[in-house]
Design a protein around this motif. Structure first.
Motif, short mmCIF file in Angstrom:
data_model
loop_
_atom_site.label_atom_id
_atom_site.label_comp_id
_atom_site.label_asym_id
_atom_site.label_seq_id
_atom_site.Cartn_x
_atom_site.Cartn_y
_atom_site.Cartn_z
N PRO A 27 0.77 -1.10 -0.02
CA PRO A 27 0.12 -0.26 0.11
C PRO A 27 1.05 1.25 0.10
O PRO A 27 1.92 1.23 0.73
CB PRO A 27 -0.78 -0.06 1.44
N GLY A 28 0.50 2.39 -1.08
CA GLY A 28 1.25 3.49 -0.80
C GLY A 28 2.21 3.54 -2.26
O GLY A 28 2.46 4.64 -2.51
N ASP A 29 2.24 2.31 -2.69
CA ASP A 29 2.87 2.27 -4.26
C ASP A 29 2.30 3.06 -5.26
O ASP A 29 0.79 2.74 -5.32
CB ASP A 29 3.18 0.93 -4.47
N LEU A 30 2.82 3.80 -6.15
CA LEU A 30 2.17 4.26 -7.30
C LEU A 30 2.87 3.53 -8.40
O LEU A 30 4.26 3.27 -8.61
CB LEU A 30 2.59 5.81 -7.33
N ILE A 31 2.25 3.41 -9.50
CA ILE A 31 2.73 2.98 -10.91
C ILE A 31 2.40 3.79 -11.89
O ILE A 31 1.03 4.27 -12.22
CB ILE A 31 2.01 1.28 -11.11
N MET A 32 3.17 4.55 -12.80
CA MET A 32 3.05 5.48 -13.96
C MET A 32 3.05 4.54 -14.84
O MET A 32 4.33 3.83 -15.29
CB MET A 32 4.21 6.34 -13.82
N THR A 33 1.82 4.49 -15.73
CA THR A 33 1.74 3.21 -16.61
C THR A 33 2.27 3.54 -18.13
O THR A 33 1.99 2.61 -18.84
CB THR A 33 0.21 2.92 -16.51
N GLY A 34 2.98 4.48 -18.45
CA GLY A 34 3.34 4.62 -19.67
C GLY A 34 2.81 5.65 -20.34
O GLY A 34 1.49 6.26 -19.73
N THR A 35 3.15 6.29 -21.31
CA THR A 35 2.75 7.73 -22.21
C THR A 35 2.46 7.22 -23.60
O THR A 35 3.28 6.52 -24.31
CB THR A 35 3.77 9.00 -22.01
N PRO A 36 1.60 7.85 -24.27
CA PRO A 36 1.44 7.86 -25.49
C PRO A 36 2.12 8.78 -26.40
O PRO A 36 2.67 9.53 -25.66
CB PRO A 36 -0.44 8.27 -25.55
N GLU A 37 1.95 8.56 -27.73
CA GLU A 37 2.67 9.46 -28.68
C GLU A 37 2.57 10.83 -28.32
O GLU A 37 1.38 11.46 -28.03
CB GLU A 37 2.41 8.85 -30.07
N GLY A 38 3.55 11.68 -28.88
CA GLY A 38 3.21 12.95 -28.92
C GLY A 38 4.23 13.92 -27.83
O GLY A 38 4.13 14.97 -27.71
N VAL A 39 5.23 13.11 -27.15
CA VAL A 39 5.90 13.50 -26.53
C VAL A 39 6.99 14.71 -27.02
O VAL A 39 6.94 14.72 -28.14
CB VAL A 39 6.82 12.64 -25.61
N GLY A 40 7.25 15.73 -26.11
CA GLY A 40 8.03 16.78 -26.79
C GLY A 40 8.39 17.87 -25.73
O GLY A 40 8.10 17.77 -24.47
N ALA A 41 9.41 18.66 -26.08
CA ALA A 41 10.00 19.58 -25.16
C ALA A 41 8.96 20.56 -24.65
O ALA A 41 8.29 21.19 -25.52
CB ALA A 41 11.42 20.08 -25.64
N VAL A 42 9.44 21.19 -23.41
CA VAL A 42 8.97 22.43 -22.93
C VAL A 42 9.97 23.51 -22.43
O VAL A 42 11.24 22.83 -21.92
CB VAL A 42 7.83 22.11 -21.54
N VAL A 43 9.82 24.67 -22.33
CA VAL A 43 10.57 25.49 -21.83
C VAL A 43 10.03 26.74 -21.01
O VAL A 43 8.60 26.28 -20.68
CB VAL A 43 11.46 26.47 -23.11
N ALA A 44 10.90 27.17 -20.12
CA ALA A 44 10.38 28.31 -19.36
C ALA A 44 9.24 28.84 -19.86
O ALA A 44 9.12 29.50 -20.81
CB ALA A 44 11.46 28.87 -18.60
N GLY A 45 8.13 29.12 -18.92
CA GLY A 45 7.08 29.95 -19.28
C GLY A 45 5.84 29.02 -20.01
O GLY A 45 4.60 29.69 -20.07
N ASP A 46 6.22 28.03 -20.46
CA ASP A 46 5.02 27.06 -21.05
C ASP A 46 4.28 26.55 -19.84
O ASP A 46 4.71 26.18 -19.00
CB ASP A 46 5.93 25.94 -21.77
#
Length: 232
Positions: free
Chosen positions: A196-215
């Motif tokens: 109990p207390g564990d988290l599972i991040m289950t993966g990401t779909p397509e479209g990942v990309g960069a962010v910069v300050a202010g985004d």
């Protein structure tokens, strides 16, 4: 009991409709769990066994609904990427959990971001070295309010999206996972005793990309609300 150094406060997440907080024990992450994302990362999306990495519990940043969470831009990167993910919260521990019983271990769900120093991750991958400096750094896991299964039911289909400055970057459905949530839980429990207390991040779909300050990023999953995060 006395300590050489005061212990760091535990990481917690808010719970929808409750004053209670969910104490985070560990954060497990699944790599390349959507075929289209595997392709955009230059990998073979065949259904090989899932693989896992971890983030420290204190990488979790609570991102409250209705508020804008300020996230510092990390050092040592010039290519900082967003990855929106379904987060599964474990409420019942176990080892070697059968797929047909895995749902019994799910406490709830949330929207999360697996923030990634993509340039550092790529350098480590090219050298066959671990990914920690690209994945497991401070403030790398903004996560929204947890919604208990008792409120939202078990999620098998739900739209998932992320926008940057109100423009779509990622949009899919969690039913596009290569390995379903119950399959992920079953596989993971072969290697680690889930608690109990564990988290599972289950993966990401397509479209990942960069962010910069202010985004400003807005991410959401149907039934689990949205989170809003601004890069500082």
């Amino acid at each position: 009991m006395s300590y050489i150094f005061p212990p760091e406060a535990i990481s917690t997440l808010p719970v929808a409709g409750s004053a209670d907080e969910f104490a985070v024990r560990r954060v497990y992450c699944v790599g390349r769990n959507y075929a289209a994302h595997a392709r955009e990362m230059g990998s073979d999306p065949t259904r090989e066994d899932p693989f896992f990495f971890c983030k420290p519990a204190n990488a979790v940043v609570p991102a409250l609904g209705g508020e804008t969470t300020i996230l510092p831009y990390p050092g040592m990167t010039k290519n900082y990427h967003h990855e929106v993910e379904l987060v599964v919260a474990i409420g019942k521990g176990g080892r070697d959990i059968p797929v047909d019983q895995a749902n019994l271990h799910i406490w709830g769900y949330a929207v999360g971001l697996d923030m990634t120093r993509r340039d550092l991750q790529g350098q480590m991958k090219d050298k066959g070295k671990p990914w920690e400096i690209g994945k497991a750094f401070d403030y790398s896991a903004p996560i929204g309010t947890l919604y208990p299964v008792s409120q939202v039911g078990l999620l098998n289909h739900a739209a998932i999206y992320l926008q940057v400055n109100e423009l779509d970057r990622q949009r899919s459905d969690i039913d596009q996972m290569t390995w379903s949530v119950v399959e992920v839980i079953s596989h993971l429990s072969r290697y680690f005793e889930l608690k109990p207390g564990d988290l599972i991040m289950t993966g990401t779909p397509e479209g990942v990309g960069a962010v910069v300050a202010g985004d400003v990023m807005e991410a959401g999953i149907a039934g689990l609300g949205t989170i809003r995060v601004k890069m500082a």
